[in-house]
Design an enzyme around this catalytic site. Structure first.
Site, PDB file in Angstrom:
ATOM      1  N   ASP A 134       0.832  -1.215   0.000  1.00  0.00           N
ATOM      2  CA  ASP A 134       0.000   0.000   0.000  1.00  0.00           C
ATOM      3  C   ASP A 134       0.868   1.267   0.000  1.00  0.00           C
ATOM      4  OD1 ASP A 134       0.987  -0.126   2.625  1.00  0.00           O
ATOM      5  OD2 ASP A 134      -0.970   0.135   3.586  1.00  0.00           O
ATOM      6  N   GLU A 135       2.190   1.094   0.255  1.00  0.00           N
ATOM      7  CA  GLU A 135       3.049   2.286   0.369  1.00  0.00           C
ATOM      8  C   GLU A 135       3.197   3.005  -0.970  1.00  0.00           C
ATOM      9  OE1 GLU A 135       6.456   1.813   2.946  1.00  0.00           O
ATOM     10  OE2 GLU A 135       5.492   0.156   3.996  1.00  0.00           O
ATOM     11  N   TYR A 159      12.074   2.787  -1.210  1.00  0.00           N
ATOM     12  CA  TYR A 159      11.386   1.482  -1.238  1.00  0.00           C
ATOM     13  C   TYR A 159      10.072   1.577  -1.998  1.00  0.00           C
ATOM     14  CZ  TYR A 159       8.209  -2.194   0.377  1.00  0.00           C
ATOM     15  OH  TYR A 159       7.271  -3.208   0.416  1.00  0.00           O
TER      16      TYR A 159
END
Ligand code: NAD
Ligand code: TYD
Length: 355
Positions: A134-135, A159
Site C-alpha cells: 500500500d506504500e 522502497y
C-alpha cells in the site's frame, strides 16, 4: 501441477509456502537469493518434502529464470522477492532499484518468454501474481478515506518508489504483451518469522533483551496492520479467482498508531514474561529522531477483494499480536540465528552502537 514462488525464504514468502503446502497438494518451487532477509531455516520442516524444491538464485538472472520456467513448467508464479525495508532503502537505495525494478523487469521477460511458448490451454491457466504494498499510494492525512485501487500512486521512499515502478512494469506487461498478471497491494504485515528490523519484531526482541524501544518522531504515525496468514489467504484467493490485469488492495481495517502498537506489545510481555525488576516494559520506550520523508498514515479500503472474491481476515489485531508475541517467546533460537553479524551491523548503523 507446479507453482513457482520467488522470495519464499523471506517473512511473507515463507509463511505463504508453509500455508500453501498445508492447503494444496502441488509441487512448490521456491527461488530466493538468500539476502540478509532470507532464512532457509524458516522452511526447514519442508526440506525433506518431495513436494518442495529450493533454488538459490536471483530473479534478475535471465538464464537461470528461463531454465527454471522450462524445467518446472509452473502453472503460476507468485512474486514476493524484493528488498522490503524502508530504512534500508533510505540508507542505501541501490539494491532496491536492482531487485525491485530491474529484477522485476527481467523476471517479467523470463515469464513472458515462457508464457509465449505455452499451448493455448496452458496459457489460459497461467497467472503471474505480483505482491506489492500500500506504500505505493503515499501518505494519507487524518481525514482522508483509506486507499482504494483508484488512488493515484504517490510513493515517498526509495522502497515505495521502487515497488511502484515494479507495479507499473507488471501492468504494462499485461496491457502490451498480454501476460496474465494480477497485482496485490497489501498493508503492513506482522506475525511469525518477521525479521527483527521491522517495528513489531524489533520491539519484541529489544524488550526481551532489555534494550530501548525506539519510536521515530512523535510515534503518532498510523499503519494498517494485517496478520501475515490473512495476507497469505488473500493471495491464494486472488490466484484462484482474481480478474486478470486487476489490482486488489488487501488490509485488515486495523489502523493503529506506532506508539499504541509498542505499548500493546509491552503490556502483553508484562503479562507473559514479567521483567525481573518488576517494572513495565513501557519504561524502555525511547523517542528517537524521525525517519526522513516518514509517511504519516496508511489505511486500506479492502472492499474490492471482500466483495469480489469473498475474502475476509480471520485475525483481529488483538488476537494476531498475542499470537505473534507468543511465537517470539517460543522461538528464541530462530531469533538468535537471524541476529547474525549483518543484523548487528544494521542495528549499530541505524540506532547507534549503544543498542
Ligand atoms: P522480506 O524482506 O522478508 O523477504 C524478501 C525475500 O526476497 C528474502 O527471502 C530475500 O532473500 C528475497 N530476495 C531479495 N532479493 C531477491 C532477488 N533479487 N532474487 C530472489 N530473491 C530475492 O520481505 P517480506 O516482508 O516477506 O515481503 C515480501 C513481499 O511482500 C515484498 O515484495 C514486499 O514488498 C511485499 N509486502 C510486504 C509487506 C510487509 O509488511 N512486510 C506488506 C505489503 C507487501
Ligand atoms: P516498519 O516496520 O519499518 O514498516 P513500514 O515503514 O514499511 O511501515 O515501520 C512501521 C512504523 O514504525 C513506521 O511508521 C516507522 C516506525 N518505526 C519506529 O518508530 N521505530 C523503529 O525502530 C522502526 C523500525 C519503525
Amino acid at each position: 501441477m507446479t507453482i513457482l514462488i520467488t522470495g519464499g525464504a523471506g517473512f511473507i514468502g515463507s509463511n505463504f509456502v508453509m500455508e500453501w503446502m498445508d492447503h494444496i497438494d502441488e509441487l512448490v518451487i521456491n527461488i530466493d537469493l538468500l539476502t540478509y532477509a532470507g532464512n532457509l531455516s524458516n522452511l526447514e520442516n519442508l526440506s525433506s518434502s518431495s513436494k518442495y524444491h529450493f533454488v538459490h538464485g536471483d530473479i534478475a538472472d535471465l538464464d537461470l529464470m528461463r531454465s527454471v520456467f522450462f524445467n518446472y513448467k509452473p502453472r503460476a508464479v507468485i512474486n514476493f522477492a524484493a528488498e522490503s525495508h524502508v530504512d534500508r532503502s533510505i540508507a542505501g537505495p541501490t539494491d532496491f532499484i536492482n531487485t525491485n525494478i530491474v529484477g522485476t523487469f527481467n523476471f517479467l521477460q523470463s515469464a513472458k518468454y515462457y508464457y509465449d511458448s505455452l499451448p493455448d490451454a496452458s496459457k489460459d491457466q497461467f497467472r503471474f501474481i505480483h505482491v506489492s504494498t500500500d506504500e505505493v499510494y503515499g501518505s494519507l492525512m487524518p481525514q482522508d478515506p483509506p486507499f482504494t485501487e483508484q488512488n493515484r500512486y504517490a510513493p515517498n521512499s526509495p522502497y515505495s518508489a521502487s515497488k511502484a515502478a515494479s507495479d507499473h512494469l507488471v501492468r504494462a506487461w499485461y496491457h502490451t504483451y498480454g501476460l496474465p498478471v494480477i497485482t496485490t497491494n497489501c498493508s503492513n504485515n506482522y506475525g511469525p518469522y518477521h525479521f527483527p528490523e521491522k517495528l513489531i519484531p524489533l520491539v519484541i526482541v529489544n524488550a526481551l533483551a532489555e534494550r530501548t524501544l525506539p519510536i521515530y518522531g512523535d510515534g503518532l504515525q498510523i499503519r494498517d496492520w494485517l496478520y501475515v496468514k490473512d495476507h497469505c489467504s488473500a493471495i491464494r484467493r486472488v490466484l484462484a479467482s482474481g480478474r486478470l490485469g486487476e489490482t486488489y488492495n488487501i488490509g485488515g481495517w486495523n489502523e493503529i498508531t506506532n506508539i499504541d502498537i509498542v505499548k500493546t506489545i509491552c503490556l502483553i510481555l508484562d503479562e507473559l514474561r514479567p521483567r525481573s525488576n518488576g517494572s513495565s516494559y513501557t519504561s524502555l520506550i525511547t523517542f528517537v529522531e524521525d525517519r526522513p520523508g516518514h509517511d504519516r498514515r496508511y489505511a486500506i479500503d479492502a472492499r474490492k477483494i471482500e466483495s469480489e472474491l469473498g475474502w475476509k481476515p480471520t485475525e483481529t489485531f488483538s488476537t494476531g499480536i498475542r499470537k505473534t508475541v507468543q511465537w517470539y517467546l517460543d522461538n528464541q533460537d530462530w531469533v538468535q540465528n537471524v541476529q547474525s553479524g549483518a543484523y548487528r551491523d544494521w542495528v549499530d548503523q541505524q540506532y547507534g552502537v549503544s543498542q
